[in-house]
Design a protein around this motif. Sequence first.
Motif, PDB file in Angstrom:
ATOM      1  N   ALA A 182       5.964   0.485 -15.180  1.00  8.45           N
ATOM      2  CA  ALA A 182       6.555  -0.458 -14.219  1.00  8.45           C
ATOM      3  C   ALA A 182       5.487  -0.961 -13.247  1.00  8.45           C
ATOM      4  N   ALA A 183       4.592  -0.063 -12.806  1.00  5.22           N
ATOM      5  CA  ALA A 183       3.512  -0.465 -11.895  1.00  5.22           C
ATOM      6  C   ALA A 183       2.562  -1.441 -12.599  1.00  5.22           C
ATOM      7  N   LEU A 184       2.276  -1.196 -13.875  1.00  7.32           N
ATOM      8  CA  LEU A 184       1.410  -2.113 -14.639  1.00  7.32           C
ATOM      9  C   LEU A 184       2.070  -3.491 -14.769  1.00  7.32           C
ATOM     10  N   ARG A 185       3.385  -3.508 -14.953  1.00  6.08           N
ATOM     11  CA  ARG A 185       4.105  -4.789 -15.009  1.00  6.08           C
ATOM     12  C   ARG A 185       4.024  -5.510 -13.663  1.00  6.08           C
ATOM     13  N   ARG A 186       4.107  -4.736 -12.558  1.00  4.32           N
ATOM     14  CA  ARG A 186       3.990  -5.353 -11.226  1.00  4.32           C
ATOM     15  C   ARG A 186       2.590  -5.934 -11.023  1.00  4.32           C
ATOM     16  N   ILE A 187       1.574  -5.282 -11.583  1.00  4.98           N
ATOM     17  CA  ILE A 187       0.216  -5.840 -11.500  1.00  4.98           C
ATOM     18  C   ILE A 187       0.185  -7.173 -12.240  1.00  4.98           C
ATOM     19  N   ASP A 188       0.744  -7.204 -13.445  1.00 10.55           N
ATOM     20  CA  ASP A 188       0.746  -8.431 -14.258  1.00 10.55           C
ATOM     21  C   ASP A 188       1.512  -9.571 -13.587  1.00 10.55           C
ATOM     22  N   SER A 189       2.530  -9.228 -12.807  1.00 12.74           N
ATOM     23  CA  SER A 189       3.338 -10.271 -12.164  1.00 12.74           C
ATOM     24  C   SER A 189       2.934 -10.498 -10.702  1.00 12.74           C
ATOM     25  N   ASN A 190       1.797  -9.941 -10.301  1.00 12.13           N
ATOM     26  CA  ASN A 190       1.272 -10.083  -8.931  1.00 12.13           C
ATOM     27  C   ASN A 190       2.227  -9.578  -7.847  1.00 12.13           C
ATOM     28  N   GLU A 191       3.036  -8.588  -8.164  1.00 12.94           N
ATOM     29  CA  GLU A 191       3.937  -7.980  -7.181  1.00 12.94           C
ATOM     30  C   GLU A 191       3.416  -6.617  -6.738  1.00 12.94           C
ATOM     31  N   PHE A 192       2.357  -6.135  -7.375  1.00 11.73           N
ATOM     32  CA  PHE A 192       1.833  -4.801  -7.089  1.00 11.73           C
ATOM     33  C   PHE A 192       1.257  -4.737  -5.676  1.00 11.73           C
ATOM     34  N   GLY A 193       1.542  -3.616  -4.996  1.00  9.46           N
ATOM     35  CA  GLY A 193       0.965  -3.389  -3.679  1.00  9.46           C
ATOM     36  C   GLY A 193       1.835  -3.846  -2.531  1.00  9.46           C
ATOM     37  N   TYR A 194       2.974  -4.443  -2.852  1.00  4.55           N
ATOM     38  CA  TYR A 194       3.871  -4.922  -1.807  1.00  4.55           C
ATOM     39  C   TYR A 194       5.176  -4.133  -1.849  1.00  4.55           C
ATOM     40  N   CYS A 195       5.679  -3.790  -0.672  1.00  8.33           N
ATOM     41  CA  CYS A 195       6.894  -2.993  -0.535  1.00  8.33           C
ATOM     42  C   CYS A 195       8.100  -3.741  -1.096  1.00  8.33           C
ATOM     43  N   GLU A 196       8.873  -3.072  -1.944  1.00  9.65           N
ATOM     44  CA  GLU A 196      10.061  -3.711  -2.525  1.00  9.65           C
ATOM     45  C   GLU A 196      11.189  -3.861  -1.500  1.00  9.65           C
ATOM     46  N   MET A 197      11.088  -3.157  -0.372  1.00 11.77           N
ATOM     47  CA  MET A 197      12.115  -3.269   0.668  1.00 11.77           C
ATOM     48  C   MET A 197      11.759  -4.346   1.694  1.00 11.77           C
TER      49      MET A 197
END
Length: 140
Positions: free
Chosen positions: A89-104
Motif C-alpha cells: 500500500a505504501a509503494l502504491r502511495r509512492i506511485d500516486s504521489n500520496e506518500f508522506g502525507y497524513c491520510e487524516m
Amino acid sequence: MKAETFLPDDYRPAEDEPFMNDRQLEYFRRKLLTWKQELQGQSAETIDNLQDSGRNVPDIADRASEETDRALELRTRDRQRKLVSKIDAALRRIDSNEFGYCEMSGEPISLRRLDARPIATMTLEAQEKHERREKVHRDD
C-alpha cells in the motif's frame, strides 16, 4: 515511465530539501522494497520450517512443545503477511504521489517518522488522536 533517480548509497532524506522530492521518494521506495524482500525471505523460511516439523513426535511433551512453536510460527507469518500488504500500500502511495502525507489531515508526516516506519499513514499527532479515540470506543 520516468527516468530512474540517482541515489548515493549514503543518502538520507533531509528537512532542508523539498518534501517528497524524487530522491526522497526513491529512498523510501528502495527501503520498502528491501523490507518486503526480507519479510518474504523469512516467510519462505517459515514455510520450510513448518514442513520439516510435520513429523509425528511420540512424546506428548515434545509434541505439545512443537505444536506451540508451530502456532507461534503461524502467528508470526500472519503478521508478516499483513506487513507486506501495508508495504504494498505504501509503494502504491509512492506511485500516486500520496506518500508522506497524513491520510487524516493532509499534513506532511515527519521524515524521522517515515524513516523509522515507512508504512506510516498518519502524523504522530493524528495517530495518537486516532488511538485515543479507538481506546475510548473499545471501552464502551
